[in-house]
Write a protein that holds these residues in place. Structure first.
Motif, PDB file in Angstrom:
ATOM      1  N   GLY A 159       0.789  -1.036  -0.044  1.00  0.00           N
ATOM      2  CA  GLY A 159      -0.060   0.052   0.110  1.00  0.00           C
ATOM      3  C   GLY A 159       0.880   1.311   0.010  1.00  0.00           C
ATOM      4  N   ALA A 160       0.481   2.183  -0.667  1.00  0.00           N
ATOM      5  CA  ALA A 160       1.213   3.426  -0.744  1.00  0.00           C
ATOM      6  C   ALA A 160       1.556   4.192   0.714  1.00  0.00           C
ATOM      7  CB  ALA A 160       0.488   4.423  -1.556  1.00  0.00           C
ATOM      8  N   LEU A 161       0.620   3.562   1.607  1.00  0.00           N
ATOM      9  CA  LEU A 161       0.619   4.419   2.854  1.00  0.00           C
ATOM     10  C   LEU A 161       1.689   3.703   3.881  1.00  0.00           C
ATOM     11  CD1 LEU A 161      -3.042   5.672   3.662  1.00  0.00           C
ATOM     12  CD2 LEU A 161      -0.951   7.075   2.780  1.00  0.00           C
ATOM     13  N   VAL A 162       2.210   2.461   3.417  1.00  0.00           N
ATOM     14  CA  VAL A 162       3.028   1.784   3.999  1.00  0.00           C
ATOM     15  C   VAL A 162       4.473   2.376   4.336  1.00  0.00           C
ATOM     16  CG1 VAL A 162       4.552  -0.320   4.047  1.00  0.00           C
ATOM     17  CG2 VAL A 162       2.175  -0.504   3.313  1.00  0.00           C
ATOM     18  N   THR A 163       4.999   2.813   5.774  1.00  0.00           N
ATOM     19  CA  THR A 163       6.252   3.655   6.013  1.00  0.00           C
ATOM     20  C   THR A 163       7.288   2.782   5.705  1.00  0.00           C
ATOM     21  OG1 THR A 163       6.110   2.973   8.331  1.00  0.00           O
ATOM     22  CG2 THR A 163       4.857   4.719   7.764  1.00  0.00           C
ATOM     23  N   LEU A 164       8.099   3.517   5.535  1.00  0.00           N
ATOM     24  CA  LEU A 164       9.464   2.981   5.036  1.00  0.00           C
ATOM     25  C   LEU A 164      10.039   2.110   6.402  1.00  0.00           C
ATOM     26  CD1 LEU A 164      11.234   6.012   3.405  1.00  0.00           C
ATOM     27  CD2 LEU A 164       9.923   4.180   2.350  1.00  0.00           C
ATOM     28  N   GLY A 165       9.658   2.536   7.540  1.00  0.00           N
ATOM     29  CA  GLY A 165      10.108   1.550   8.671  1.00  0.00           C
ATOM     30  C   GLY A 165       9.223   0.482   8.788  1.00  0.00           C
ATOM     31  N   GLU A 166       8.000   0.617   8.237  1.00  0.00           N
ATOM     32  CA  GLU A 166       7.154  -0.779   8.128  1.00  0.00           C
ATOM     33  C   GLU A 166       7.779  -1.786   7.206  1.00  0.00           C
ATOM     34  OE1 GLU A 166       2.824   1.070   9.594  1.00  0.00           O
ATOM     35  OE2 GLU A 166       3.271   0.941   7.566  1.00  0.00           O
ATOM     36  N   ILE A 167       8.312  -1.028   6.236  1.00  0.00           N
ATOM     37  CA  ILE A 167       8.873  -2.108   5.168  1.00  0.00           C
ATOM     38  C   ILE A 167      10.075  -2.490   5.843  1.00  0.00           C
ATOM     39  CG2 ILE A 167      10.274  -1.921   3.008  1.00  0.00           C
ATOM     40  CD1 ILE A 167       8.274   0.509   2.108  1.00  0.00           C
ATOM     41  N   GLU A 168      10.810  -1.700   6.579  1.00  0.00           N
ATOM     42  CA  GLU A 168      12.265  -2.215   7.225  1.00  0.00           C
ATOM     43  C   GLU A 168      11.960  -3.433   8.079  1.00  0.00           C
ATOM     44  OE1 GLU A 168      15.230   0.687   8.625  1.00  0.00           O
ATOM     45  OE2 GLU A 168      13.494   1.915   8.079  1.00  0.00           O
ATOM     46  N   ASP A 169      10.883  -3.383   8.585  1.00  0.00           N
ATOM     47  CA  ASP A 169      10.334  -4.375   9.755  1.00  0.00           C
ATOM     48  C   ASP A 169       9.558  -5.548   9.238  1.00  0.00           C
ATOM     49  OD1 ASP A 169      11.701  -2.820  11.548  1.00  0.00           O
ATOM     50  OD2 ASP A 169       9.802  -2.110  12.468  1.00  0.00           O
ATOM     51  N   SER A 170       9.104  -5.617   7.915  1.00  0.00           N
ATOM     52  CA  SER A 170       8.084  -6.542   7.271  1.00  0.00           C
ATOM     53  C   SER A 170       9.027  -7.674   7.184  1.00  0.00           C
ATOM     54  CB  SER A 170       7.697  -5.796   6.241  1.00  0.00           C
ATOM     55  OG  SER A 170       7.301  -7.138   5.475  1.00  0.00           O
TER      56      SER A 170
END
Ligand SMILES: Cc1cc2nc3c(=O)[nH]c(=O)nc-3n(C[C@H](O)[C@H](O)[C@H](O)COP(=O)(O)OP(=O)(O)OC[C@H]3O[C@@H](n4cnc5c(N)ncnc54)[C@H](O)[C@@H]3O)c2cc1C
Ligand code: SF4
Lengths: 332, 153, 770
Positions: A72-83
C-alpha cells in the motif's frame, strides 16, 4: 518556522481524496509529510489546501498475492524495514528503505511519498523570505531562467528518491487512482524526466498500491547508496541492480540509478553488456564503464558532475560485485 | 479554523483546540507546555524534537497536530516513572552524555525506541540508531557509551 | 599536589544540571513565556549590498495581531561594535536595523512583533522595501582590489582592522637560514551550529528597566552593549541567562535579535521573544572567519626555526563584530606553540558583503594552527626529518617567553608529543603503514583567558561571591555563564573541594547581572582559570571565617583546623570537630546573626599587555596539546575514513573528569567537520545550503573512536594547577588529519575542507589519469 494557514481535509476513501483535489485548485496530497513539510515551512511551496491521505483505508498494508507483492502507498519505510515478508522476498527493497534519511523520518515517511518526492535543487530549496526573493524566478518557480546552468533552457532539478530505483529494477507497477478510476501502470511511467514537473500524474491522481512482481528464480539484487554522511543525507548516487544468473551466465540484468537526473535512470548500456555474458571481473568493469558513459549528472546538490560521474562507475561496480556475492550466498 | 482534538500524551488525555497549520511540536510546547521537546532545525534534519508515537521515534516538527489523534505520544516528560529516572536518563546523566542538553531529550527518546526493539545492540548499531540526532557538543562518544551501558545493565 | 590528595577534583562526578536536562526540565530561553508575550521577527535584506530607498510598513501595521513594527528610523543613531566597550570605539560600524544601507543578505531592515509567529511572518511579507543595488565584494581578493566598492566610508581598501607585531632581525635570520620556504593556506566559512539558535526574550517595562532572558555567553557584555546602543543607563539593563543550548563563540556578543526584542518590547509595552530560525542562524549568526594565511619560515639544518613571517588575512564579512579581538588572537596564534626568535607578523581583517564573521571555538586558532603545523610538516620532509621530531624540537615549554612576550608557565609540547608518540606507536607507523593509510600529528597551545579590560582597571579579572547558608549549604555566585560546557559544575567542584563539603551542598547561582558580580564572558577559555581562581579565593576566605569562629569552641588554633567530610575539625583528630552546618550556625551567632559571606577575586600582576599590538603576556597561562589522526583513504571515492584520533592534552589539572573528556571529544568532532565536510556554498552573496540537511556537520557515523590522555603539569597560576581544556583541542584536529592524508596518499592540501572530490582528483592526477 510556522506554516501559513491552509485548509485541511482527511478523506477516508480514494474517491473522495481525488474529488477534493479536483474541487480545490492549489491543493496537495499529504502523506508522511517529510518531503512536503520542509518545503511548505520554507515557503517554497504554498498549497492552500492539504489533503491528508493517511486516513484512507485499504492502502496501508503489505499483502502477498500469487505472483506479486502488493504494498500500500501508505506503508511507511519503517514498516517496510520491519516487514518479515519484504525482508524475505525483497531484501534490496529493505536496503533501499533503510538507507533513506533517518529512523525518525522513516517511521512516518510513506512509500508513496518516497516515490513521488519532489526533485531537488539547492537554488530552489531555500526559503523565499530573503535572499531567494530577488533572484529571478527559475523554471521550477514558474519563471524562465535556470540559476544552476546559467543559460539553461530547462530545469535540471534532481530526483533523489532511494526506493524507486529498486522498484524499477524489479519492474514494479503502480496502481494509480484518478477521476476516471484506477489504472495499473509501470512505475517508470510516472516519471516525466522534467525537473520542474517531475511526474506524469495529474494533480488529482494518486498512487494507491505498488505491485512488485516476485523475483524470478536465481535472481539477485541489491541497492547501494553513496552519500556524504552516514545518515540524514540524500544519495550522491544510488544504484539498484538486479541480475538473473544461471550458473555463471547472466540471463537478465536491470540497473537503475537515482540522483543523476530529473528521474531515475535506467543504465541500459550497462545492462546490455551483461545480458547473456559470463560473469567476470572484466565484465563488471565493462558494465560500469557503460554506465559511466551514459550518465550525464547535474551538479546541483553540492558535488561536481565530474565527481558524480566517477561515482557512478565506482558504485555500479560495487553494486554488481555485491549482487554476485549475494548470488554466491544464495540471497535473492 | 481550530478543531478540538483529543491528544494522548504521556498517558494523559488532553482536549486541545488546534489549527491545521500547527505541528505536533508547537502544540506540545505551546499548548501543553511540555517544553522538554526542543525545536532546533524545525525541518526534519536534527532529531531534537523526537518523540515516540505508538512506540516509534518520530519528529514532532514534521507532523501536523491534527494528524495525531488516536495515537499515543510519549515525550521526555513522560519517561520517568513514579519519580524514578528511566535507565537511559540515569546513564546519560552519570556517563557525562549531556552537555548543553538541547539535543538530549530527542537523543534519549530515540535511544528508548531503539532499545525497546533491540535491547542488546553493538556499538555500531547504537551509533547508527542515533545518527538522526545531531549533537554539536559531545562528539557523541559519551552518548554512545551511555546507551551501551543501559544495555549491559 | 598529587591527584590522590583531592577529595573530589579530577573524579568522574556527573554535572550538576545533568539530571534535569535528561528529564527535559531545564528551562532554556524559548521555554520561558511571559503573560502577554509577543513573537518578534525580522525582515532581512535580500541584497548583499544596497541602498534603502523607501520602507513602507503601513500594511503590516494594520494586520490584526501585529503590535509593533520598527525600522532603523525608530532606533537611536548609535553604531554598534562588539568592542566599543573595550576601548575600540572606532570599530563600531553596524546598525542592527539598517538606516540607509544594507551590506549582506540577511542584514535586518525591519522588525515586527505579533501575537503569534505566523502573524509576524505574514506581516513581514506585507512590508515593502525599495532598494538600489550596489556593487558587492565577496572575497578578500575582490575586496582588496584598488577599485573595489567600499563597504564603510572610513575604511579605505575595505580594511576593517590591521594589527602587526615584529621582533628581531628578519633579514639576517632568513639569510642565515639553511632552508626557507613560503606557503599559503586557505580556510573556509564554518557555522557554529549551536543546537539552540540565537534567542532572546525581552521585557522593557514603563520604569525604563529592560530585562533580557538571553542565551548568551556574555551577560555583562550584553548589558554594557545594550546600554551603549540604546543610550540607556547600564543599571537599567538586566540580563538573565537561562540554560543554554551551546555557544561555541556564536553567543559571545550582541545581535539584532537582542536589539530588536528590546525595542519591540519598548514599543509594544509587552514582552517579546525573538528566536532565529535555522536558516537565519546560517544567514546572520557568527561564523568562523575564513582566512588566507601566508607563511614564510626559515630553519636551521637540524630543523630549528629561526624566523617566521606571517600574514593573516581574515574575511570579516560586512561588519566588525569582535574583529579587533579576532585579529589580535590570530596574531597571537602565530606565536604558538613553537619557538621562533625572529618574527614579523601581521593580521588584516577585510570587509566583504557577507554576514559578519565572529567567534567560533578556537577563535582563529584552528585556521592558524593548520598553517603552522602543515608548513612544519613540509619543512620536516624537505629536511628528511620526522614531522613529530621537528615539532618536539621547536615546541614551547615552561619557562619560554615568545618574542611578543607570552610566558609559558607549565608543561611542554615535548611532553605531549612524547606521550602521544608512545600511545599512537608513531615510530612503528609513520612511513610504515600500508598504502592509502596514513598518520599525522598536530599540536597546540592555547591561552587560558585573554586579558581584555572591558570593565577597566578598577575591576578584577574575575570575582566570586560566596554565602554560607544556615542549613549547611553554600551558594556561589560568579556571573560566569555555563553555556553547556559545564563550568557551573567546575565551580561547584572547586567550592566543594575547598570547603570539604559535598557537591550537592553547593548551589551555583546562574548569572543575573542584577545580582551577580561582574564577569567578562565565557570565551577565550577563561572560566576555569579566572573564575575558578576567584572561586577558590572566595571559598578559602569563607573557610577562614568559619575556622575562626569554631576555633574557640574546639579550643584550637584556626591554623590547625581542617575541613572535610562536611565537617570542620582539628587536623589529625577528626573526632574533635563540628559539622559544617554547626560551624555556620556558630559563626552566624558570633556575628550578631548576619549571613556569612565572603568574596574572592583573580587579578594577578601579569605585566603590561596591549591588544592593539599584541605585545605583552596575553593570558595567565597556556595549555599544550598534541593530536594524532590515523586515516584510511578509499582510492575509488577519495573518502577519508578516520580510524582513530588520539589526544594528549596538558590542562594542568583535570578538575571535572567527565567534563574535560567531553570537551576533548566535542572539539575533535567539531574539528573533523571543519577539516573534511563543513562547507557553505556561497553565490552572489547568498548561502545555498543554510540547513542541517545540506550543511554537513558530522553525525555519530562520522566520529571515530577517540582516546584522551591528560597531562597534569600543575600550573602555578591555575586553580588547583588547572589550565584550559575547552578550545585548544580543536586547533590540531585539521592539521593532524591533513598530515595523515598526506602520509597516506602523498597529496598535500593547504586548504579546508578537504573533500573526497579533491582527494580523488589528486589521486587521479598522480596516476596521470587526469
Ligand atoms: C532531512 C531529510 C532527509 C531526507 N533524506 C532522504 C533520503 O536520504 N532519501 C530519500 O529518498 N528521501 C529522503 N528524504 C525525503 C522524504 O523523507 C522521503 O522521500 C519520504 O519517503 C517521503 O514520504 P512522505 O510520505 O513523507 O511524503 P510526503 O511529504 O507526504 O509527500 C511527498 C510528495 O508526494 C506526494 N504524495 C505522497 N503520497 C502520494 C501518493 N500516494 N500518490 C501520489 N502522490 C503522493 C505528496 O503530495 C508530495 O508532493 C529526506 C527528507 C528529509 C526532511
Ligand atoms: S535546476 Fe531547476 S530548480 Fe534548479 S535553478 Fe535550475 S530551474 Fe531552478
Amino acid at each position: 518556522m510556522r506554516l501559513p494557514h491552509f485548509e485541511y481535509f482527511e478523506p477516508e476513501t480514494l474517491k473522495s481524496a481525488v474529488n477534493l483535489i479536483l474541487k480545490n485548485k492549489e491543493s496537495k496530497f499529504l502523506a508522511g509529510g517529510t518531503d512536503l513539510m520542509p518545503k511548505f515551512k520554507k515557503g517554497v511551496i504554498r498549497p492552500e489546501v492539504l489533503i491528508n491521505i493517511k486516513e484512507i483505508t485499504g492502502i496501508n498494508s503489505i499483502k502477498e498475492e500469487k505472483n506479486y507483492l502488493k504494498i500500500g502507498a501508505l506503508v511507511t519505510l519503517g514498516e517496510i524495514e520491519d516487514s518479515p515478508l519484504i525482508n524475505q522476498v525483497f531484501p534490496s527493497i529493505v536496503e533501499a528503505a533503510h538507507s533513506v534519511a533517518t529512523q525518525q523520518l522513516r517511521n512516518t515517511a510513506t512509500l508513496g511519498g518516497n516515490l513521488c518526492q519532489d526533485t531537488r535543487c539547492l537554488y530552489f530549496d531555500n526559503s523565499y523570505l530573503f535572499g531567494q526573493s530577488i533572484w529571478e524566478k527559475c523554471f521550477k518557480r514558474g519563471g524562465n531562467v535556470c540559476h544552476l546552468v546559467k543559460k539553461g533552457k530547462k530545469c535540471l532539478a534532481v530526483y533523489s528518491g532511494d526506493v524507486a530505483p529498486v522498484l524499477l529494477a524489479l519492474n514494479a507497477k503502480v496502481q494509480v487512482v484518478g477521476s476516471s478510476g484506477k489504472r495499473l501502470i509501470s512505475l517508470s511511467e510516472i516519471y516525466s524526466g522534467k525537473g520542474d514537473n517531475a511526474f506524469t500524474l495529474l494533480p488529482e491522481e494518486l498512487i494507491a498500491e505498488i505491485h512488485v512482481p516476485k523475483p524470478k528464480p536465481s535472481s539477485y539484487g541489491t541497492y547501494v547508496k553513496f552519500r556524504e554522511r552516514g545518515s540524514i543525507d540524500f544519495p550522491i548516487v544510488g544504484i539498484a541492480a538486479y541480475l538473473t544468473i544461471n550458473k555463471d551466465t547472466i540471463k537478465d540484468a536491470n540497473i537503475w540509478l537515482t540522483s543523476v537526473g530529473s528521474a531515475p535512470v535506467e543504465a541500459v548500456e550497462a545492462e546490455s553488456v551483461l545480458k547473456g555474458a559470463n560473469i567476470s571481473t572484466d565484465l563488471i568493469e565493462k558494465s560500469a564503464n557503460q554506465a559511466y558513459q551514459q550518465i550525464a549528472p547535474v551538479p546541483n546538490h553540492g558535488y561536481s558532475a565530474w565527481y558524480i560521474k566517477e561515482m557512478v562507475k565506482v558504485f555500479v561496480k560495487r553494486a554488481l560485485i555485491k549482487v554476485m556475492e549475494n548470488a554466491r550466498g544464495g540471497q535473492s | 479554523m481550530k478543531k478540538i482534538i483529543e491528544l494522548n500524551v504521556n498517558g494523559e488525555k488532553h482536549e486541545v483546540a488546534v489549527a491545521p497549520n500547527q505541528t505536533l511540536l508547537e502544540v506540545l510546547r505551546e499548548d501543553l507546555h511540555l517544553t522538554g521537546t526542543k525545536e532546533s532545525c524545525d525541518l526534519g534534519s536534527c532529531g531534537s524534537c523526537t518523540v515516540l508515537m505508538d512506540g516509534n521515534a518520530v519528529l514532532a516538527c514534521m507532523i501536523l497536530a491534527v494528524d495525531v489523534k488516536g495515537k499515543e505520544i510519549l515525550t521526555i516528560e513522560g519517561l520517568a516513572q513514579n519519580n524514578e529516572l528511566h535507565p537511559l536518563q540515569k546513564s546519560f546523566h552519570e556517563k557525562g552524555a549531556v552537555q548543553c542538553g538541547y539535543c538530549t531529550s530527542g537523543m534519549i527518546m530515540t535511544a528508548k525506541a531503539f532499545l525497546d526493539k533491540q535491547p542488546n545492540p553493538t556499538k555500531n548499531e547504537v551509533k547508527e540508531a542515533i545518527s538522526g540526532n545531531l549533537c554539536r557538543c559531545t562528539g557523541y562518544a559519551k552518548i554512545v557509551e551511555a546507551i551501551l551501558s543501559v544495555k549491559q545493565a | 599536589m598529587k591527584q590522590s590528595e583531592f577529595a573530589i577534583i579530577g573524579k568522574p562526578i556527573p554535572r550538576i544540571d545533568g539530571m534535569i536536562k535528561t528529564k527535559g526540565e531545564a528551562l532554556y530561553t524559548t521555554d520561558i513565556s511571559l503573560p502577554g508575550m509577543l513573537y518578534g521577527k525580522m525582515l532581512r535584506s535580500p541584497y548583499p549590498h544596497a541602498k534603502i530607498l523607501r520602507i513602507d510598513t503601513s500594511k503590516a501595521e494594520k494586520i490584526r495581531g501585529v503590535k509593533a513594527v520598527i525600522t532603523g528610523k525608530d532606533t537611536p543613531d548609535i553604531k554598534y561594535g562588539c568592542m566599543m566597550v573595550f576601548g575600540f570605539p572606532e570599530a563600531s560600524d553596524q546598525y542592527f536595523l539598517a538606516r540607509d544601507r544594507v551590506r549582506f543578505v540577511g542584514d535586518p531592515v525591519c522588525a515586527v512583533a505579533a501575537t503569534d509567529e505566523s502573524i509576524a511572518t505574514e506581516a513581514l511579507e506585507q512590508i515593502v522595501v525599495e532598494y538600489e543595488e550596489l556593487p558587492a565584494v565577496f572575497s578578500i581578493e575582490e575586496a582588496t582590489k584598488p577599485d573595489a566598492v567600499m563597504l564603510h566610508e572610513n575604511n579605505p581598501g575595505n580594511i576593517s582592522i590591521g594589527v602587526a607585531y615584529k621582533s628581531g632581525d628578519m633579514e639576517k635570520a632568513f639569510k642565515e637560514a639553511y632552508y626557507v620556504r613560503e606557503d599559503t593556506f586557505n580556510t573556509q566559512l564554518v557555522q557554529n551550529c549551536c543546537m539552540e539558535p540565537q534567542v532572546c526574550l525581552s521585557n522593557f517595562d514603563s520604569s525604563g528597566k529592560l530585562t533580557m532572558w538571553s542565551s548568551t555567553q556574555a551577560p555583562f557584555l550584553q548589558k554594557m552593549l545594550m546600554s551603549a546602543v540604546l543610550d540607556i543607563p547600564q543599571e537599567n539593563v538586566r540580563v538573565i541567562k537561562p540554560h543554554m543550548g551551546g555557544g561555541f563563540g556564536a553567543k559571545a556578543e550582541l545581535f539584532a535579535v537582542h536589539y530588536c526584542a528590546a525595542l519591540l518590547s519598548r514599543q509594544s509595552g509587552r514582552p517579546v521573544l525573538i528566536c532565529h530560525t535555522r536558516e537565519e542562524e546560517f544567514a546572520a549568526s557568527a561564523m568562523r572567519h575564513p582566512m588566507r594565511i601566508e607563511l614564510k619560515i626559515g630553519v636551521k639544518k637540524d630543523g630549528t626555526i629561526i624566523a617566521r613571517k606571517g600574514t593573516n588575512w581574515l574575511d570579516g564579512g560586512a561588519y566588525n563584530s569582535l574583529g579587533p579581538q579576532a585579529a589580535a588572537d590570530s596574531l597571537m596564534f602565530l606565536s604558538l606553540p613553537y619557538r621562533q626568535p625572529n618574527v614579523d607578523f601581521q593580521s588584516i581583517r577585510v570587509y566583504t558583503n557577507r554576514s559578519p564573521s565572529g567567534a567560533m571555538r578556537g577563535l582563529t586558532g584552528p585556521q592558524v594552527q593548520l598553517a603552522t603545523d602543515i608548513q612544519l610538516d613540509i619543512v620536516a620532509e624537505e629536511l628528511g626529518m620526522d614531522p613529530l621530531d621537528i615539532k618536539i624540537k621547536n615546541g614551547l615549554k615552561a619557562g619560554d617567553v615568545t618574542a611578543s612576550g607570552l610566558k609559558m608557565k607549565s608543561g611542554s609540547i615535548e611532553e605531549c608529543l612524547q606521550k602521544i608518540a608512545e600511545e599512537s606507536e608513531w615510530k612503528n607507523k609513520y612511513g610504515k603503514l600500508p598504502p592509502l593509510r596514513g598518520i599525522g600529528v598536530g599540536c597546540n597551545s592555547f591561552p587560558c583567558g585573554t586579558r581584555v579590560l572591558m570593565f577597566g582597571p578598577a575591576t578584577a579579572l574575575a570575582t566570586a561571591l560566596i554565602r554560607a547558608n544556615i542549613d549547611g549549604t553554600v551558594t556561589i555566585n560568579t556571573g560566569a555563564s555555563d553555556i553547556g560546557q559545564g563550568s557551573d559544575t567546575v565551580i561547584c567542584l572547586m567550592t566543594s573541594e575547598v570547603l570539604g563539603i559535598k557537591m550537592e551542598d553547593v548551589r551555583n547561582m546562574p548569572p543575573d547581572t542584577d545580582l551577580s558580580p561582574p564577569d567578562y564572558y565565557t570565551a577565550s577559555s577563561r572560566v576555569t582559570m579566572m573564575v575558578g581562581n576567584a572561586v577558590i579565593n572566595a571559598a578559602t576566605a569563607l573557610k577562614a571565617k568559619l575556622f575562626e569562629a569554631v576555633s574557640k569552641q574546639l579550643e584550637a588554633n584556626a591554623k590547625d583546623l581542617e575541613a572535610g567530610d562536611s565537617r570542620i575539625y582539628v587536623k589529625g583528630s577528626p573526632e574533635k570537630g563540628v559539622s559544617f552546618r554547626e560551624a555556620v550556625e556558630i559563626c552566624q551567632m558570633l556575628n550578631g546573626g548576619s549571613t556569612i559571606t565572603a568574596q574572592g577575586n583573580f587579578d594577578p600582576d601579569l605585566g603590561p599587555f596591549d591588544l592593539r599590538t599584541g605585545e605583552g603576556d596575553y593570558s595567565p597561562s597556556y595549555s599544550f596539546g598534541a593530536q594524532v589522526a590515523e586515516v584510511e583513504i578509499d582510492p575509488d571515492t577519495g573518502r577519508v575514513k578516520i580510524e582513530r584520533i588520539l589526544r594528549v592534552h596538558d590542562c594542568g589539572r583535570v578538575i571535572s573528569l567527565l567534563g574535560a573528556q567531553g570537551q576533548l571529544e566535542g572539539s575533535v568532532a567539531l574539528g573533523i567537520g571543519g577539516a573534511l565536510s563543513e562547507k557553505l556554498f556561497f553565490e552572489e552573496g547568498r548561502y545555498l545550503n543554510p540547513s542541517f540537511l545540506d550543511y554537513k556537520f558530522p553525525t555519530s557515523m562520522e566520529i571515530p573512536d577517540m582516546e584522551n590522555t591528560f597531562v597534569e603539569s600543575n600550573d602555578p597560576v591555575g586553580p588547583f594547577g588547572a589550565k584550559e581544556v575547552g578550545e585548544g583541542c580543536i586547533n590540531p584536529v585539521a592539521p593532524a588529519i591533513l598530515g595523515a592524508i598526506y602520509n597516506a596518499t602523498g597529496l598535500r592540501f593547504k586548504e579546508l575542507p578537504v573533500t573526497p572530490e579533491m582527494i580523488l582528483k589528486g589521486l587521479k592526477k598522480m596516476k596521470g589519469e587526469e
